[in-house]
Design a protein around this motif. Structure first.
Motif, mmCIF file in Angstrom:
data_model
loop_
_atom_site.group_PDB
_atom_site.id
_atom_site.type_symbol
_atom_site.label_atom_id
_atom_site.label_comp_id
_atom_site.label_asym_id
_atom_site.label_seq_id
_atom_site.Cartn_x
_atom_site.Cartn_y
_atom_site.Cartn_z
ATOM 1 N N SER A 1 37.196 5.729 -59.111
ATOM 2 C CA SER A 1 38.530 5.657 -59.721
ATOM 3 C C SER A 1 39.535 6.613 -59.091
ATOM 4 O O SER A 1 40.707 6.271 -58.934
ATOM 5 C CB SER A 1 38.431 5.923 -61.221
ATOM 6 O OG SER A 1 37.888 7.214 -61.450
ATOM 7 N N SER A 2 39.105 7.798 -58.731
ATOM 8 C CA SER A 2 40.001 8.796 -58.143
ATOM 9 C C SER A 2 39.181 9.621 -57.161
ATOM 10 O O SER A 2 38.415 10.502 -57.564
ATOM 11 C CB SER A 2 40.591 9.694 -59.234
ATOM 12 O OG SER A 2 41.397 10.715 -58.668
ATOM 13 N N LEU B 1 36.538 1.956 -45.111
ATOM 14 C CA LEU B 1 37.642 1.973 -46.065
ATOM 15 C C LEU B 1 38.335 3.329 -45.952
ATOM 16 O O LEU B 1 37.691 4.365 -46.134
ATOM 17 C CB LEU B 1 37.099 1.757 -47.477
ATOM 18 C CG LEU B 1 38.082 1.589 -48.613
ATOM 19 C CD1 LEU B 1 38.959 0.370 -48.383
ATOM 20 C CD2 LEU B 1 37.340 1.466 -49.936
ATOM 21 N N SER B 2 39.607 3.314 -45.621
ATOM 22 C CA SER B 2 40.374 4.558 -45.493
ATOM 23 C C SER B 2 41.190 4.762 -46.764
ATOM 24 O O SER B 2 42.022 3.916 -47.113
ATOM 25 C CB SER B 2 41.307 4.492 -44.286
ATOM 26 O OG SER B 2 40.572 4.346 -43.096
ATOM 27 N N VAL B 3 40.938 5.870 -47.438
ATOM 28 C CA VAL B 3 41.543 6.133 -48.740
ATOM 29 C C VAL B 3 42.006 7.588 -48.806
ATOM 30 O O VAL B 3 41.335 8.475 -48.269
ATOM 31 C CB VAL B 3 40.528 5.867 -49.876
ATOM 32 C CG1 VAL B 3 41.197 6.005 -51.235
ATOM 33 C CG2 VAL B 3 39.903 4.490 -49.735
ATOM 34 N N SER B 4 43.130 7.813 -49.466
ATOM 35 C CA SER B 4 43.613 9.171 -49.665
ATOM 36 C C SER B 4 42.939 9.783 -50.888
ATOM 37 O O SER B 4 42.623 9.059 -51.856
ATOM 38 C CB SER B 4 45.125 9.181 -49.860
ATOM 39 O OG SER B 4 45.780 8.666 -48.729
ATOM 40 N N PRO B 5 42.715 11.093 -50.875
ATOM 41 C CA PRO B 5 42.160 11.759 -52.064
ATOM 42 C C PRO B 5 43.009 11.455 -53.290
ATOM 43 O O PRO B 5 44.240 11.453 -53.233
ATOM 44 C CB PRO B 5 42.198 13.238 -51.690
ATOM 45 C CG PRO B 5 42.110 13.244 -50.199
ATOM 46 C CD PRO B 5 42.889 12.027 -49.753
ATOM 47 N N GLY B 6 42.335 11.187 -54.403
ATOM 48 C CA GLY B 6 43.026 10.861 -55.638
ATOM 49 C C GLY B 6 43.263 9.378 -55.844
ATOM 50 O O GLY B 6 43.574 8.945 -56.962
ATOM 51 N N GLU B 7 43.135 8.594 -54.786
ATOM 52 C CA GLU B 7 43.324 7.152 -54.896
ATOM 53 C C GLU B 7 42.032 6.474 -55.329
ATOM 54 O O GLU B 7 40.962 7.043 -55.316
ATOM 55 C CB GLU B 7 43.809 6.570 -53.567
ATOM 56 C CG GLU B 7 45.231 6.958 -53.200
ATOM 57 C CD GLU B 7 45.733 6.187 -51.991
ATOM 58 O OE1 GLU B 7 46.974 6.140 -51.824
ATOM 59 O OE2 GLU B 7 44.911 5.659 -51.219
#
Lengths: 108, 119
Positions: free
Chosen positions: A76-77, A11-17
């Motif tokens: 959540s973040s 799972l590729s996610v940006s910080p804060g997402e």
């Protein structure tokens, strides 16, 4: 033996997402489901047990839900320290204890 | 605080045996079981078995049942895992983890012991 299947594998996610990880059991495990976090070179760490109860010291941004055969871990973040591999494990019907194959959460 | 401290890395030849120790502290050793979990390089977690330090009861994974023995020494609060007839596929990091019989979740883990099987 109960087979645990996790998705996605990565799972590729940006910080804060928000990150949402899934775990499916081949038969009902009630709420006897745990989530673990593992960082490179470290032992796994218990995050969630009873499908939704945070272990001692685990931040509130980690939450678990589900029962029966479908479970979700939500972050959540995402913080920088959350990029890791996450495993689910059932303990409703054991032995054997069985783990999912893991979901790697990586920086997008 | 609860701690599980494992023995150091091992290098073994195929066909040999290895015995890994796991010393517990910070809780009553006989009140919780110990699971052993291994992780091959780049792979996921594989449960190997469980032992009760209270009465010595064990449960082993079917695929390892004939090669693994788990024991405990309550006088030193130490659990042991012995794996025999080693093969290259047994190369892995081996973890011990505190696991209550009635709950089955692994709430504290040792730091891991790398066992390398190579000729």
């Amino acid at each position: 033996e109960i087979v645990m299947t996790q998705s996605p594998a990565t799972l590729s996610v940006s910080p804060g997402e928000r990150a949402t990880l899934s775990c499916r059991a081949s038969q009902s495990v009630s709420s006897s489901l745990a989530w673990y976090q593992q960082k490179p070179g470290q032992a796994p760490r218990l995050l969630i047990y009873g499908a939704s109860t945070r272990a001692t010291g685990i931040p509130a941004r980690f939450s678990g839900s589900g029962s029966g055969t479908e479970f979700t871990l939500t972050i959540s973040s995402l913080q920088s320290e959350d990029f890791a591999v996450y495993y689910c494990q059932q303990y409703n019907n054991w032995p054997p204890l069985t783990f999912g194959g893991g979901t790697k959460v990586e920086i997008k | 605080q609860v701690q599980l401290v494992q023995s150091g890395a091992e290098v073994k030849k195929p066909g040999a045996s290895v015995k890994v120790s796991c010393k517990a502290s910070g809780y009553t050793f006989t009140n919780y079981g110990i699971s052993w979990v291994r992780q091959a390089p780049g792979q996921g977690l594989e449960w190997m078995g469980w032992i009760s330090p209270y009465n010595g009861n064990t449960n082993y994974a079917p695929n390892l049942q004939d090669r693994v023995t788990m024991t405990t020494d309550t006088s030193t609060s130490t659990a042991y895992m012995e794996l025999r007839s080693l093969r290259s596929g047994d190369t892995a990091v081996y973890y011990c983890a505190r696991t209550a019989a009635a709950r089955g979740r692994c709430d504290y883990w040792g730091q891991g012991t790398l066992v390398t099987v190579s000729s």
